[in-house]
Design a protein around this motif. Sequence first.
Motif, PDB file in Angstrom:
ATOM      1  N   THR A 147       0.828  -1.214   0.000  1.00  0.00           N
ATOM      2  CA  THR A 147       0.000   0.000   0.000  1.00  0.00           C
ATOM      3  C   THR A 147       0.857   1.256   0.000  1.00  0.00           C
ATOM      4  OG1 THR A 147      -1.642  -1.227   1.300  1.00  0.00           O
ATOM      5  CG2 THR A 147      -1.917   1.155   1.158  1.00  0.00           C
ATOM      6  N   VAL A 148       1.921   1.268   0.785  1.00  0.00           N
ATOM      7  CA  VAL A 148       2.811   2.428   0.824  1.00  0.00           C
ATOM      8  C   VAL A 148       3.514   2.610  -0.518  1.00  0.00           C
ATOM      9  CG1 VAL A 148       4.888   3.375   1.898  1.00  0.00           C
ATOM     10  CG2 VAL A 148       3.136   2.313   3.317  1.00  0.00           C
ATOM     11  N   ILE A 149       3.981   1.511  -1.120  1.00  0.00           N
ATOM     12  CA  ILE A 149       4.650   1.613  -2.416  1.00  0.00           C
ATOM     13  C   ILE A 149       3.698   2.166  -3.469  1.00  0.00           C
ATOM     14  CG2 ILE A 149       5.716   0.258  -4.260  1.00  0.00           C
ATOM     15  CD1 ILE A 149       6.756  -1.644  -2.089  1.00  0.00           C
ATOM     16  N   GLY A 150       2.463   1.694  -3.467  1.00  0.00           N
ATOM     17  CA  GLY A 150       1.487   2.232  -4.409  1.00  0.00           C
ATOM     18  C   GLY A 150       1.183   3.693  -4.160  1.00  0.00           C
ATOM     19  N   ALA A 151       1.066   4.086  -2.886  1.00  0.00           N
ATOM     20  CA  ALA A 151       0.776   5.488  -2.564  1.00  0.00           C
ATOM     21  C   ALA A 151       1.910   6.405  -2.956  1.00  0.00           C
ATOM     22  CB  ALA A 151       0.475   5.624  -1.071  1.00  0.00           C
ATOM     23  N   LEU A 152       3.141   5.916  -2.872  1.00  0.00           N
ATOM     24  CA  LEU A 152       4.279   6.734  -3.304  1.00  0.00           C
ATOM     25  C   LEU A 152       4.248   6.998  -4.804  1.00  0.00           C
ATOM     26  CD1 LEU A 152       7.197   5.184  -1.209  1.00  0.00           C
ATOM     27  CD2 LEU A 152       6.303   7.508  -1.031  1.00  0.00           C
ATOM     28  N   GLY A 153       3.561   6.158  -5.561  1.00  0.00           N
ATOM     29  CA  GLY A 153       3.469   6.358  -7.001  1.00  0.00           C
ATOM     30  C   GLY A 153       2.331   7.251  -7.439  1.00  0.00           C
ATOM     31  N   LEU A 154       1.494   7.696  -6.500  1.00  0.00           N
ATOM     32  CA  LEU A 154       0.388   8.586  -6.855  1.00  0.00           C
ATOM     33  C   LEU A 154       0.917   9.942  -7.273  1.00  0.00           C
ATOM     34  CD1 LEU A 154      -2.132   7.796  -3.971  1.00  0.00           C
ATOM     35  CD2 LEU A 154      -2.211   6.962  -6.323  1.00  0.00           C
ATOM     36  N   PRO A 155       0.206  10.646  -8.162  1.00  0.00           N
ATOM     37  CA  PRO A 155       0.643  11.987  -8.560  1.00  0.00           C
ATOM     38  C   PRO A 155       0.712  12.920  -7.365  1.00  0.00           C
ATOM     39  CG  PRO A 155      -1.078  11.176 -10.015  1.00  0.00           C
ATOM     40  CD  PRO A 155      -1.007  10.213  -8.878  1.00  0.00           C
ATOM     41  N   ALA A 156       1.707  13.791  -7.390  1.00  0.00           N
ATOM     42  CA  ALA A 156       1.854  14.767  -6.313  1.00  0.00           C
ATOM     43  C   ALA A 156       0.726  15.778  -6.380  1.00  0.00           C
ATOM     44  CB  ALA A 156       3.207  15.461  -6.405  1.00  0.00           C
ATOM     45  N   ASP A 157       0.556  16.514  -5.294  1.00  0.00           N
ATOM     46  CA  ASP A 157      -0.603  17.394  -5.180  1.00  0.00           C
ATOM     47  C   ASP A 157      -0.462  18.692  -5.957  1.00  0.00           C
ATOM     48  OD1 ASP A 157      -1.764  15.579  -3.522  1.00  0.00           O
ATOM     49  OD2 ASP A 157      -1.014  16.515  -1.697  1.00  0.00           O
ATOM     50  N   THR A 158       0.751  19.208  -6.084  1.00  0.00           N
ATOM     51  CA  THR A 158       0.941  20.527  -6.674  1.00  0.00           C
ATOM     52  C   THR A 158       1.866  20.440  -7.862  1.00  0.00           C
ATOM     53  OG1 THR A 158       2.754  20.936  -5.136  1.00  0.00           O
ATOM     54  CG2 THR A 158       0.588  21.730  -4.495  1.00  0.00           C
ATOM     55  N   PRO A 165      11.619  17.728 -12.233  1.00  0.00           N
ATOM     56  CA  PRO A 165      10.471  16.896 -11.861  1.00  0.00           C
ATOM     57  C   PRO A 165      10.851  15.888 -10.789  1.00  0.00           C
ATOM     58  CG  PRO A 165      11.385  16.166 -13.931  1.00  0.00           C
ATOM     59  CD  PRO A 165      12.123  17.425 -13.569  1.00  0.00           C
ATOM     60  N   PRO A 166       9.880  15.414 -10.001  1.00  0.00           N
ATOM     61  CA  PRO A 166      10.175  14.437  -8.945  1.00  0.00           C
ATOM     62  C   PRO A 166      10.399  13.057  -9.544  1.00  0.00           C
ATOM     63  CG  PRO A 166       7.833  14.874  -9.001  1.00  0.00           C
ATOM     64  CD  PRO A 166       8.459  15.784 -10.014  1.00  0.00           C
ATOM     65  N   THR A 167      11.619  12.726  -9.791  1.00  0.00           N
ATOM     66  CA  THR A 167      11.945  11.475 -10.470  1.00  0.00           C
ATOM     67  C   THR A 167      12.143  10.311  -9.518  1.00  0.00           C
ATOM     68  OG1 THR A 167      14.261  12.134 -10.442  1.00  0.00           O
ATOM     69  CG2 THR A 167      12.999  12.668 -12.409  1.00  0.00           C
ATOM     70  N   THR A 168      12.377  10.580  -8.237  1.00  0.00           N
ATOM     71  CA  THR A 168      12.627   9.503  -7.281  1.00  0.00           C
ATOM     72  C   THR A 168      11.455   9.402  -6.308  1.00  0.00           C
ATOM     73  OG1 THR A 168      13.734  10.960  -5.695  1.00  0.00           O
ATOM     74  CG2 THR A 168      15.097   9.982  -7.429  1.00  0.00           C
ATOM     75  N   PRO A 169      11.223   8.213  -5.746  1.00  0.00           N
ATOM     76  CA  PRO A 169      10.149   8.062  -4.751  1.00  0.00           C
ATOM     77  C   PRO A 169      10.324   8.982  -3.546  1.00  0.00           C
ATOM     78  CG  PRO A 169      10.894   5.918  -5.531  1.00  0.00           C
ATOM     79  CD  PRO A 169      11.851   6.939  -6.085  1.00  0.00           C
ATOM     80  N   LEU A 170      11.590   9.189  -3.110  1.00  0.00           N
ATOM     81  CA  LEU A 170      11.812  10.064  -1.968  1.00  0.00           C
ATOM     82  C   LEU A 170      11.429  11.499  -2.295  1.00  0.00           C
ATOM     83  CD1 LEU A 170      12.848  10.509   0.878  1.00  0.00           C
ATOM     84  CD2 LEU A 170      15.155  10.788  -0.051  1.00  0.00           C
ATOM     85  N   HIS A 171      11.819  11.967  -3.505  1.00  0.00           N
ATOM     86  CA  HIS A 171      11.457  13.323  -3.929  1.00  0.00           C
ATOM     87  C   HIS A 171       9.944  13.468  -3.997  1.00  0.00           C
ATOM     88  CE1 HIS A 171      12.258  16.821  -6.963  1.00  0.00           C
ATOM     89  NE2 HIS A 171      11.639  17.209  -5.865  1.00  0.00           N
ATOM     90  N   ARG A 172       9.279  12.469  -4.568  1.00  0.00           N
ATOM     91  CA  ARG A 172       7.831  12.523  -4.671  1.00  0.00           C
ATOM     92  C   ARG A 172       7.184  12.481  -3.280  1.00  0.00           C
ATOM     93  NH1 ARG A 172       4.481  11.618  -8.790  1.00  0.00           N
ATOM     94  NH2 ARG A 172       6.165  10.839 -10.112  1.00  0.00           N
ATOM     95  N   PHE A 173       7.779  11.677  -2.390  1.00  0.00           N
ATOM     96  CA  PHE A 173       7.237  11.579  -1.028  1.00  0.00           C
ATOM     97  C   PHE A 173       7.319  12.920  -0.299  1.00  0.00           C
ATOM     98  CE2 PHE A 173       8.503  10.952   3.458  1.00  0.00           C
ATOM     99  CZ  PHE A 173       7.283  10.521   3.951  1.00  0.00           C
ATOM    100  N   LEU A 174       8.479  13.567  -0.384  1.00  0.00           N
ATOM    101  CA  LEU A 174       8.631  14.850   0.290  1.00  0.00           C
ATOM    102  C   LEU A 174       7.734  15.910  -0.327  1.00  0.00           C
ATOM    103  CD1 LEU A 174      12.502  14.895   0.782  1.00  0.00           C
ATOM    104  CD2 LEU A 174      10.761  14.403   2.492  1.00  0.00           C
ATOM    105  N   HIS A 175       7.563  15.863  -1.667  1.00  0.00           N
ATOM    106  CA  HIS A 175       6.767  16.885  -2.331  1.00  0.00           C
ATOM    107  C   HIS A 175       5.273  16.677  -2.114  1.00  0.00           C
ATOM    108  CE1 HIS A 175       6.362  20.113  -5.343  1.00  0.00           C
ATOM    109  NE2 HIS A 175       5.229  19.507  -5.638  1.00  0.00           N
ATOM    110  N   SER A 176       4.871  15.443  -1.803  1.00  0.00           N
ATOM    111  CA  SER A 176       3.444  15.141  -1.722  1.00  0.00           C
ATOM    112  C   SER A 176       2.777  15.789  -0.526  1.00  0.00           C
ATOM    113  CB  SER A 176       3.238  13.630  -1.644  1.00  0.00           C
ATOM    114  OG  SER A 176       3.817  13.116  -0.459  1.00  0.00           O
TER     115      SER A 176
END
Length: 601
Positions: A147-158, A165-176
């Motif tokens: 579930t966490v892995i799938g949620a990390l792949g969701l589009p960011a909010d902004t 662009p957020p190319t890594t899961p960590l970047h996407r996680f922090l930006h989300s």
Amino acid sequence: MTTTTTTTPVPDNAGTGAPTPGTLPLGATPARVLTAAGATATLASTFLAWTWTQAFPGNLTVYGYPGGLQVLTLIGALLTLAFLLAGLGVKALRWLTPGGSNSPVLLLALGTFAVTWYAAGAVAVTLGGLVNLEPGGIIAAAASLITVIGALGLPADTAHDPHNPPTTPLHRFLHSFKAPAPAAAKALPPWVEILIISAAVAIGLWVFSYGIATPYGELFIGFLLLSAAAITAVTRAGLNRRLAAVTAKHRNITVAAAFIAAVAFPLTQSSEAYASLGAYILIFATVALGLNIVVGLAGLLDLGYVAFLGVGAYAAALVSGTPFSPFDIHFPFWLAVLTGISASLVFGVLIGAPTLRLRGDYLAIVTLGFGEIFRIGMQNLDGTSGPDITNGPSGIPDIPDLVIFGFNLGEEHTFLGFEIGRFANYYLLMLLFTAIVVMVFKRSDNSRIGRAWVAIREDETAAQAMGINTFRTKLVAFALGAALAGMAGTVQAHVTYTVSPTQYKFVEAVPPNSAFLLAAVILGGMGTVSGPLIGAALLYLIPEKLEFMAEYQLLLFGLALILLMRFRPEGLVADRRKKLEFHETGQLDIPKQTGLSKAEA
């Protein structure tokens, strides 16, 4: 001849993989499918056995009936699915994401993951290895991770920077976690808004009652993990802003509903022990609110504030009619309360008059010294080192229960078919006192003297230059805070049956003490009403529930404060001024006027 031109809309933030701010991309993307599958599997795993023996608390051995930490995992998975379906455009759940945000799904997935893996780890540590996990526990751990892995792949909010662009899961996680502002709310009928307020208050009462009634430490830790994730998710979704707008519109109804829920709390508890926690939390919270006037509004760092609680408690004990008091006096309840308030008020003035001309660290040192002088003085009034007044280190025991208009608070009573025990009686009394303190705080904050306190807190020199008598204004804050602490002390003396000097140290494993009171104000949010209440509840419940971590209590408490100061220095509940002080406002800088004439500028 008319020519029709057809244009194809170009999506915003093309090439960045980000949605338009305030909107969610609909459709079952692979990330959404993976998240939904993981959350569904996590939910199903709670109906399986997680371990083979009942030696681990909560009975996780039953098939088809979740128990203990399984219930928290079940709730987390349900909330994750609900916010995910809201993002997919399900009309019945669309109200959950007024801000068009994916971060609540990620936060809830992380909270469910934390609870599930904590449960698996606790089972392994308590029972002696991973071999004690049944297939249900392994499925739950794997599914929550999916579930966490799938949620990390969701589009960011902004929207993102097209060049980064957020190319890594960590970047996407922090930006989300940068959620957009919620869309404009559609007007609702007044009766619907009142129902929303009632539902929110009922949910708050249920969550608080569940947290207090957790029977063992492992379940309380899981409760804290899921609650932190859920509250943050609701905030990121924008639901708190919608609720704040509704409660502001119906303020009187909100206050009445909150008070009714607080009164109903002891009726929801199956054990008198849980009602006692509520009574002690209210005593701690009331004293913290009084300190909030001194520290939060006036900006006076008082490290010996618990001494005023002790003054009120000792004054009430001496006139309570106990045989261990040197005075053969038995005041009625209201006169005893006035005695405690008056004694603390006098001490506040006597201590504040010579010391409030100091500032900053010097004032903190002097107040810390006063707190220790009070404790040592109560120890020495034993008939050997000084007059025989307080019975020295042994304190004053056998304080009788309060009797109000013939109503003995120490006896059980029946009300509307509910049994109300001793601690429930004192809880209701302290609830009345807390309401009085909240009213005093709000009235003071919104008054002329309240604005003077804030001015002194922000810049005492500037306040004095504007004509504020800073010494007198600070003395009023010091005396008022002391009086409120003394009022709480009168009830504490009768609840605990005894008062002794060891109860009023600067630092002790169990609150209330000066360090924990100050921490409750800072943790909850200085200058607010609900902040110290929340901070006091957390700081009292955590030591009570986590007895197995008693040796590391202060260490963990210090680490929590460091993390709070790093990531949320304004506290859990911050007023607008603190948000502007500790965070960027997003406002544009004033352009430089170099080289421009006055007319051009």
